[in-house]
Write a protein that holds these residues in place. Sequence first.
Motif, PDB file in Angstrom:
ATOM      1  N   ILE A 180       9.805 -39.165  -3.404  1.00 28.23           N
ATOM      2  CA  ILE A 180      10.264 -39.680  -1.940  1.00 28.23           C
ATOM      3  C   ILE A 180      11.334 -39.180  -1.455  1.00 28.23           C
ATOM      4  N   GLN A 181      12.305 -38.901  -2.300  1.00 25.81           N
ATOM      5  CA  GLN A 181      13.425 -37.701  -1.887  1.00 25.81           C
ATOM      6  C   GLN A 181      13.138 -36.555  -1.158  1.00 25.81           C
ATOM      7  N   MET A 182      11.870 -35.840  -1.854  1.00 22.46           N
ATOM      8  CA  MET A 182      11.675 -34.746  -1.437  1.00 22.46           C
ATOM      9  C   MET A 182      10.688 -34.940  -0.044  1.00 22.46           C
ATOM     10  N   GLU A 183       9.852 -35.886  -0.010  1.00 15.41           N
ATOM     11  CA  GLU A 183       9.281 -36.321   1.198  1.00 15.41           C
ATOM     12  C   GLU A 183      10.284 -36.665   2.385  1.00 15.41           C
ATOM     13  N   LEU A 184      11.161 -37.430   1.965  1.00 18.52           N
ATOM     14  CA  LEU A 184      12.291 -37.542   3.043  1.00 18.52           C
ATOM     15  C   LEU A 184      12.929 -36.351   3.540  1.00 18.52           C
ATOM     16  N   LYS A 185      13.403 -35.439   2.649  1.00 19.30           N
ATOM     17  CA  LYS A 185      13.884 -34.204   3.293  1.00 19.30           C
ATOM     18  C   LYS A 185      13.101 -33.358   3.902  1.00 19.30           C
ATOM     19  N   GLN A 186      11.880 -33.350   3.690  1.00 15.71           N
ATOM     20  CA  GLN A 186      10.841 -32.877   4.669  1.00 15.71           C
ATOM     21  C   GLN A 186      10.677 -33.548   6.016  1.00 15.71           C
ATOM     22  N   LYS A 187      11.067 -34.839   6.277  1.00 15.15           N
ATOM     23  CA  LYS A 187      10.790 -35.569   7.299  1.00 15.15           C
ATOM     24  C   LYS A 187      12.509 -35.279   8.058  1.00 15.15           C
ATOM     25  N   GLY A 188      12.943 -34.471   7.374  1.00 13.23           N
ATOM     26  CA  GLY A 188      14.240 -34.078   8.338  1.00 13.23           C
ATOM     27  C   GLY A 188      15.492 -35.103   7.947  1.00 13.23           C
ATOM     28  N   ILE A 189      15.484 -35.994   6.894  1.00 12.30           N
ATOM     29  CA  ILE A 189      16.467 -36.900   6.706  1.00 12.30           C
ATOM     30  C   ILE A 189      17.401 -36.290   5.830  1.00 12.30           C
ATOM     31  N   ASP A 190      18.750 -36.460   6.345  1.00 11.65           N
ATOM     32  CA  ASP A 190      19.922 -35.964   5.676  1.00 11.65           C
ATOM     33  C   ASP A 190      20.049 -36.771   4.321  1.00 11.65           C
ATOM     34  N   LYS A 191      20.612 -35.985   3.392  1.00 12.39           N
ATOM     35  CA  LYS A 191      20.892 -36.550   1.964  1.00 12.39           C
ATOM     36  C   LYS A 191      21.486 -37.520   1.977  1.00 12.39           C
TER      37      LYS A 191
END
Length: 200
Positions: A130-141
């Motif tokens: 899920i963390q990886m998917e959110l990063k791909q969606k451009g979401i900040d860490k």
Amino acid sequence: MPIITSFKQQKNKNRVNVYLDDKFGFGIDLDNFVLLHLKINQELTESEIEEVVKKSRIPKTLDKLLRFAMVRPRSEKEITDYFRRKQIHESMHDKLLEKLRHLELLDDAKFAKWWIDQRIQFKNKSKRVIQMELKQKGIDKDIIDDAFEDTVVDEEKMAKEVLSKKLYKWQNLEPRERKQKMSQYLAGKGFSWEVIEKVI
């Protein structure tokens, strides 16, 4: 300079065609048509025509954008990717993004929480995936970390559910080989070795 020679209502009654020097010039929505006070025999420079055309595109573009944004929550990166895909001119980006924020249709923090809930509830996705998917969606860490703080993630339970759907495939294998297959499968789904060991 081109001169406005006539107007003609489109089939879409909220839009008007503007003719310059007796030739079709551009289409415009009624709101902007009224606001811009366009009239017959009015002269327009090329830059004025360009500005009018740009303004006339915003309502039509916004309508399509709203349909895209309302299917499900979107991240800001998904919206900017949409702009690029649809070749929406950069001069319109800020105004469209501002409109989405005003309508509360654009908020990366809310999107991250929604995405996490969906992936856990319906997909049994591991935290790492899920963390990886959110990063791909451009979401900040930092936004991702904050979203996970408010969410209980029972990875052991999810791993068991994921595994239960595949166990029949390995039921005839030797215990050691079966364990290896199970471990590899869960690792491929992004579960940590700590979780895998507990589940197996």
